[in-house]
Design a protein around this motif. Structure first.
Motif, PDB file in Angstrom:
ATOM      1  N   LYS A   1      26.192  44.962  29.754  1.00  0.00           N
ATOM      2  CA  LYS A   1      27.378  44.101  29.346  1.00  0.00           C
ATOM      3  C   LYS A   1      28.382  43.928  30.187  1.00  0.00           C
ATOM      4  O   LYS A   1      29.279  43.717  30.067  1.00  0.00           O
ATOM      5  CB  LYS A   1      28.246  44.671  27.793  1.00  0.00           C
ATOM      6  CG  LYS A   1      27.226  44.171  26.816  1.00  0.00           C
ATOM      7  CD  LYS A   1      28.184  43.739  25.776  1.00  0.00           C
ATOM      8  CE  LYS A   1      27.556  43.461  24.364  1.00  0.00           C
ATOM      9  NZ  LYS A   1      27.234  44.782  23.618  1.00  0.00           N
ATOM     10  N   GLY A   2      28.114  44.442  31.580  1.00  0.00           N
ATOM     11  CA  GLY A   2      28.972  44.402  32.510  1.00  0.00           C
ATOM     12  C   GLY A   2      29.763  45.658  32.408  1.00  0.00           C
ATOM     13  O   GLY A   2      29.660  46.559  31.478  1.00  0.00           O
ATOM     14  N   ASP A   3      30.707  45.756  33.549  1.00  0.00           N
ATOM     15  CA  ASP A   3      31.428  46.993  33.388  1.00  0.00           C
ATOM     16  C   ASP A   3      32.438  47.061  32.446  1.00  0.00           C
ATOM     17  O   ASP A   3      33.368  46.130  32.187  1.00  0.00           O
ATOM     18  CB  ASP A   3      31.810  47.599  34.745  1.00  0.00           C
ATOM     19  CG  ASP A   3      33.227  47.267  35.181  1.00  0.00           C
ATOM     20  OD1 ASP A   3      33.575  47.562  36.513  1.00  0.00           O
ATOM     21  OD2 ASP A   3      33.734  46.246  34.563  1.00  0.00           O
TER      22      ASP A   3
ATOM     23  N   LYS B   1      41.426  39.946  44.768  1.00  0.00           N
ATOM     24  CA  LYS B   1      41.002  40.177  43.456  1.00  0.00           C
ATOM     25  C   LYS B   1      39.619  40.911  43.408  1.00  0.00           C
ATOM     26  O   LYS B   1      39.267  41.820  42.950  1.00  0.00           O
ATOM     27  CB  LYS B   1      40.899  38.972  42.576  1.00  0.00           C
ATOM     28  CG  LYS B   1      42.093  38.593  41.917  1.00  0.00           C
ATOM     29  CD  LYS B   1      42.032  37.692  40.969  1.00  0.00           C
ATOM     30  CE  LYS B   1      43.199  36.846  40.506  1.00  0.00           C
ATOM     31  NZ  LYS B   1      42.879  35.658  39.560  1.00  0.00           N
ATOM     32  N   SER B   2      38.633  40.122  44.178  1.00  0.00           N
ATOM     33  CA  SER B   2      37.098  40.449  44.189  1.00  0.00           C
ATOM     34  C   SER B   2      37.069  42.061  45.051  1.00  0.00           C
ATOM     35  O   SER B   2      36.145  42.446  44.759  1.00  0.00           O
ATOM     36  CB  SER B   2      36.384  39.572  44.752  1.00  0.00           C
ATOM     37  OG  SER B   2      36.588  39.505  46.349  1.00  0.00           O
TER      38      SER B   2
ATOM     39  N   LEU C   1      28.237  38.471  30.900  1.00  0.00           N
ATOM     40  CA  LEU C   1      27.143  38.124  30.952  1.00  0.00           C
ATOM     41  C   LEU C   1      26.018  39.144  30.830  1.00  0.00           C
ATOM     42  O   LEU C   1      26.323  40.351  31.085  1.00  0.00           O
ATOM     43  CB  LEU C   1      26.894  37.364  32.276  1.00  0.00           C
ATOM     44  CG  LEU C   1      27.821  36.160  32.629  1.00  0.00           C
ATOM     45  CD1 LEU C   1      27.468  35.602  33.875  1.00  0.00           C
ATOM     46  CD2 LEU C   1      27.641  35.295  31.349  1.00  0.00           C
TER      47      LEU C   1
ATOM     48  N   PRO D   1      44.065  37.503  27.914  1.00  0.00           N
ATOM     49  CA  PRO D   1      43.949  38.273  29.118  1.00  0.00           C
ATOM     50  C   PRO D   1      43.755  37.605  30.461  1.00  0.00           C
ATOM     51  O   PRO D   1      42.871  37.486  31.037  1.00  0.00           O
ATOM     52  CB  PRO D   1      42.481  39.052  28.861  1.00  0.00           C
ATOM     53  CG  PRO D   1      41.884  38.038  27.946  1.00  0.00           C
ATOM     54  CD  PRO D   1      42.733  37.084  27.123  1.00  0.00           C
TER      55      PRO D   1
ATOM     56  N   HIS E   1      36.949  48.934  33.475  1.00  0.00           N
ATOM     57  CA  HIS E   1      37.391  49.188  34.828  1.00  0.00           C
ATOM     58  C   HIS E   1      38.258  47.935  35.527  1.00  0.00           C
ATOM     59  O   HIS E   1      38.062  46.808  34.911  1.00  0.00           O
ATOM     60  CB  HIS E   1      35.949  49.309  35.819  1.00  0.00           C
ATOM     61  CG  HIS E   1      36.427  48.630  37.205  1.00  0.00           C
ATOM     62  ND1 HIS E   1      36.559  49.492  38.242  1.00  0.00           N
ATOM     63  CD2 HIS E   1      35.904  47.508  37.761  1.00  0.00           C
ATOM     64  CE1 HIS E   1      36.721  48.657  39.278  1.00  0.00           C
ATOM     65  NE2 HIS E   1      36.356  47.521  39.284  1.00  0.00           N
ATOM     66  N   ALA E   2      39.226  48.415  36.196  1.00  0.00           N
ATOM     67  CA  ALA E   2      40.064  47.107  36.625  1.00  0.00           C
ATOM     68  C   ALA E   2      40.602  46.282  35.598  1.00  0.00           C
ATOM     69  O   ALA E   2      40.350  45.044  35.655  1.00  0.00           O
ATOM     70  CB  ALA E   2      39.659  46.500  38.014  1.00  0.00           C
TER      71      ALA E   2
ATOM     72  N   ASP F   1      37.761  44.320  42.488  1.00  0.00           N
ATOM     73  CA  ASP F   1      36.746  44.374  41.219  1.00  0.00           C
ATOM     74  C   ASP F   1      35.416  44.848  41.780  1.00  0.00           C
ATOM     75  O   ASP F   1      34.752  45.462  40.919  1.00  0.00           O
ATOM     76  CB  ASP F   1      36.923  42.834  40.746  1.00  0.00           C
ATOM     77  CG  ASP F   1      36.291  42.444  39.577  1.00  0.00           C
ATOM     78  OD1 ASP F   1      36.144  43.549  38.461  1.00  0.00           O
ATOM     79  OD2 ASP F   1      35.949  41.584  38.998  1.00  0.00           O
ATOM     80  N   ASN F   2      35.016  44.285  43.104  1.00  0.00           N
ATOM     81  CA  ASN F   2      33.433  44.783  43.199  1.00  0.00           C
ATOM     82  C   ASN F   2      33.489  44.565  44.890  1.00  0.00           C
ATOM     83  O   ASN F   2      33.092  43.823  45.375  1.00  0.00           O
ATOM     84  CB  ASN F   2      32.728  43.771  42.840  1.00  0.00           C
ATOM     85  CG  ASN F   2      31.130  44.485  42.903  1.00  0.00           C
ATOM     86  OD1 ASN F   2      30.932  45.209  43.845  1.00  0.00           O
ATOM     87  ND2 ASN F   2      30.132  43.581  42.388  1.00  0.00           N
TER      88      ASN F   2
ATOM     89  N   MET G   1      36.093  38.622  36.958  1.00  0.00           N
ATOM     90  CA  MET G   1      36.812  37.405  37.570  1.00  0.00           C
ATOM     91  C   MET G   1      35.722  36.181  36.836  1.00  0.00           C
ATOM     92  O   MET G   1      34.435  36.616  36.396  1.00  0.00           O
ATOM     93  CB  MET G   1      36.514  37.307  39.081  1.00  0.00           C
ATOM     94  CG  MET G   1      37.294  38.244  39.676  1.00  0.00           C
ATOM     95  SD  MET G   1      37.168  38.324  41.364  1.00  0.00           S
ATOM     96  CE  MET G   1      38.188  36.520  41.840  1.00  0.00           C
TER      97      MET G   1
ATOM     98  N   ARG H   1      23.311  37.613  35.143  1.00  0.00           N
ATOM     99  CA  ARG H   1      24.336  38.004  36.119  1.00  0.00           C
ATOM    100  C   ARG H   1      23.339  37.938  37.737  1.00  0.00           C
ATOM    101  O   ARG H   1      24.035  37.546  38.814  1.00  0.00           O
ATOM    102  CB  ARG H   1      24.860  39.559  36.234  1.00  0.00           C
ATOM    103  CG  ARG H   1      26.141  39.387  35.346  1.00  0.00           C
ATOM    104  CD  ARG H   1      26.680  40.754  35.268  1.00  0.00           C
ATOM    105  NE  ARG H   1      27.597  41.343  36.358  1.00  0.00           N
ATOM    106  CZ  ARG H   1      28.373  42.306  36.309  1.00  0.00           C
ATOM    107  NH1 ARG H   1      28.405  43.033  35.277  1.00  0.00           N
ATOM    108  NH2 ARG H   1      28.951  42.519  37.537  1.00  0.00           N
TER     109      ARG H   1
ATOM    110  N   MET I   1      24.935  44.644  38.196  1.00  0.00           N
ATOM    111  CA  MET I   1      26.111  44.715  38.576  1.00  0.00           C
ATOM    112  C   MET I   1      26.836  44.517  39.885  1.00  0.00           C
ATOM    113  O   MET I   1      28.004  44.372  39.821  1.00  0.00           O
ATOM    114  CB  MET I   1      26.706  46.086  38.086  1.00  0.00           C
ATOM    115  CG  MET I   1      26.219  46.429  36.497  1.00  0.00           C
ATOM    116  SD  MET I   1      26.580  45.278  35.328  1.00  0.00           S
ATOM    117  CE  MET I   1      25.101  45.115  34.664  1.00  0.00           C
TER     118      MET I   1
ATOM    119  N   GLY J   1      31.535  39.676  33.471  1.00  0.00           N
ATOM    120  CA  GLY J   1      31.075  41.145  33.158  1.00  0.00           C
ATOM    121  C   GLY J   1      30.777  40.827  31.507  1.00  0.00           C
ATOM    122  O   GLY J   1      30.163  41.728  31.048  1.00  0.00           O
TER     123      GLY J   1
END
Lengths: 309, 264
Positions: A303-305, A160-161, B149, A233, A308-309, A164-165, B97, B154, B90, B147
């Protein structure tokens, strides 16, 4: 009335395509790779299954071997991408083209191999839709359960990671390339498994089976996630949503046929549905979003991405 | 702990974009050193970290970590020795996750990952305690997707992840540059605490001269792909921003070319 009559068949076929869409979900959503191997590997699954059944191999064993054949195709795409540095989308196209030859080879040069439902003990067949729904439902449930267990293992989490990144993954000692190969193998294994079930359900394997499968898979994903993300989710709900998306897709498909649309145009319809789903988030952002107020803390407020994914 | 010998790296060789990023760099870090790295844009600071991390291979020279020659070791294997925090908040965490999953992945850095449960029950308690030390309230949000946070949260989480398993070397690449001043100060405070508590050998790149002086026991300044100033101990404690600017002029024959560094 005719629609109600067609409903069980639509559900059965929808379940099988939903299973295929789970394979696409793994590559497209989890690994973040648009893998076009799928159009070939679903057909490989069908061909392998049909030929093995013809040779007297039990149905359950033939779908397992079909899974392995599809997984191998996925590994080839993965290696083209990771070991040879070919962009993933091209790697998928190349494998897909190779598979056309491979599939012809499996079918012994014929473009169609029929499966005799009377001579073989099939897991499912269109002559018995309630039975087919049960069989397909059980297989889907088993696949979801196995995937759930796998994706929460130490290895599964890194898969998964990886999607994700990848930067974070490498920094945490994850072999991103290996994971991409592994993930594409699993994804195409599941796609081929669905192909094998489809061949049994329809009673044949055709060299042209699976053309546009990736689009149907994406449609099922978008339809499914648009509902399941609103419920909860998480991983399992998402997978169930994707299966539901496959079923909804096939119900709509059958409905449209009954309305009198020629089957020739259905691929166009599928493509338009997927194009719309892909376009909507972009259009919302580009033309309908409210003007953004700059945040006083700049990047720190990230706020994070999104999306995406 | 870290020994870099005669490291060279040129990007885009033979083109008009040719850029010599590292030009015979030598660096030796002792166990427990906390080194701050400053230098103008294009001095090779980030290139140095990427070389150590194994993002690409150097043209020439060797890198040893704790006596092991890692020059040709792939990035994911080298990660066993390293903890990394990036400039971009990021970049260090997986946004889709959960916090606890991110920590669990970091906790297995350098270990063989198996087909066993990815987050064990006992770990949750341990992570909760670890998160409490950040004092950001994250201990009550174990299953929150990262995501959601803020950038500062982060970055603090990435710092925690990077320090797990006591890496041989902690590398911080301008990890507060993208944060607002208040958050940056908080993250730096957490950095100091984590480094001291775990006695980590640390390489911290910064644009901020004051931070470079205030943190760590040793300071190096880079210019044009190598180290031009290297001070430690008492001498470093007495440094001022003005001293650093003068040293830069002496070493390079130019004015310090980063407005950002002077202003901050």
């Amino acid at each position: 009335m005719a629609f109600l009559y067609a409903l069980p068949g639509a559900v059965a076929e929808g379940l099988i395509w939903g299973l295929m869409a789970i394979g696409v979900y793994i590559s497209y959503k989890i690994l973040d790779i648009a893998d076009l191997t799928v159009d070939g590997s679903i057909c490989t699954g069908a061909c392998v299954c049909a030929v093995l059944l013809g040779a007297g191999v039990p149905a359950w064993l033939s779908i397992l071997i079909a899974f392995a054949a599809g997984a191998l195709a996925g590994v080839v795409t993965g290696l083209l991408h990771t070991a040879l540095g070919i962009p993933s989308i091209l790697a998928g196209i190349l494998t897909q083209l190779m598979l056309y030859s491979v599939n012809l080879l499996i079918l012994g040069g014929k473009s169609l191999v029929a499966i005799d439902p009377r001579a073989n003990q099939l897991l499912l067949h269109m002559s018995n839709n309630p039975g087919a729904i049960l069989s397909a439902g059980i297989i889907v449930a088993v696949v979801i359960a196995v995937l759930y267990l796998f994706f929460y293992t130490e290895v599964g989490l890194t898969l998964k990671s990886t999607g994700d990144n990848p930067d974070m993954s490498r920094a945490q000692g994850v072999n991103v390339k290996f994971n991409q190969v592994l993930g594409l193998g699993i994804a195409n294994g599941i796609v081929a498994l669905a192909g094998a079930l489809l061949a049994q359900y329809k009673g044949s394997a055709n060299i042209n089976d699976g053309r546009g499968a990736i689009v149907i898979g994406l449609a099922a994903i978008f339809i499914g996630l648009s509902v399941s993300m609103k419920i909860k989710p998480n991983f399992v709900v998402s997978l169930i949503g994707v299966i539901g998306g496959g079923i909804v897709y096939y119900i709509v498909y059958n409905f449209v046929i009954l309305l009198g649309l020629k089957t020739d145009y259905l691929k166009m319809l599928s493509a338009i549905i997927v194009a719309l789903f892909l376009a909507v988030p972009y259009l919302q952002e580009e033309y309908f979003s409210k003007p953004k107020v700059p945040h006083p803390h700049g990047a720190a407020s990230g706020k994070g991405d999104d999306g995406h994914a | 702990m870290l020994k870099i010998t005669d490291l060279h790296k040129t990007f885009n060789p033979g083109t008009i974009n040719e850029k010599t990023a590292l030009d015979g760099l030598n660096l030796h870090l002792k166990d427990g050193d906390f080194v701050t790295v400053i230098g103008g844009n294009g001095a090779g600071k980030s290139t140095l970290q990427n070389a150590i991390a194994g993002v690409w291979k150097p043209d020439y020279g060797t890198i040893e970590i704790d006596g092991v020659d890692v020059t040709h070791m792939p990035e994911h294997q080298r990660a066993a020795f390293l903890g990394r925090v990036f400039q971009d908040p990021m970049k260090g965490t997986a946004p889709d996750m959960e916090i606890v999953e991110n920590l669990a992945i970091a906790a297995r850095r350098g270990k063989k990952r198996k087909l066993v449960w990815g987050v064990r029950k006992a770990e949750r308690e341990e992570y909760k305690r670890l998160l409490e030390t950040l004092d950001l309230g994250l201990e009550n949000r174990l299953t929150t997707k990262v995501g959601l946070l803020s950038g500062g949260q982060r970055q603090a989480l990435t710092l925690l992840m990077a320090s797990m398993n006591k890496p041989k070397l902690l590398m911080l690449d301008e990890h507060t540059a993208a944060l607002d001043p208040k958050t940056a100060a908080k993250v730096l405070e957490i950095t100091d605490r984590i480094v001291t508590e775990n006695k980590l050998t640390t390489l911290m790149i910064t644009h901020n001269m004051k931070d470079a002086i205030a943190h760590g026991n040793r300071l190096i300044m880079m210019y044009d792909g190598h180290i031009v100033v290297d001070v430690e101990g008492e001498e470093k404690k007495k440094l001022t921003v003005e001293d650093l600017l003068n040293m830069f002029v002496q070493a390079s024959g130019k004015e310090f070319a980063s407005d950002r560094a002077i202003l901050s």
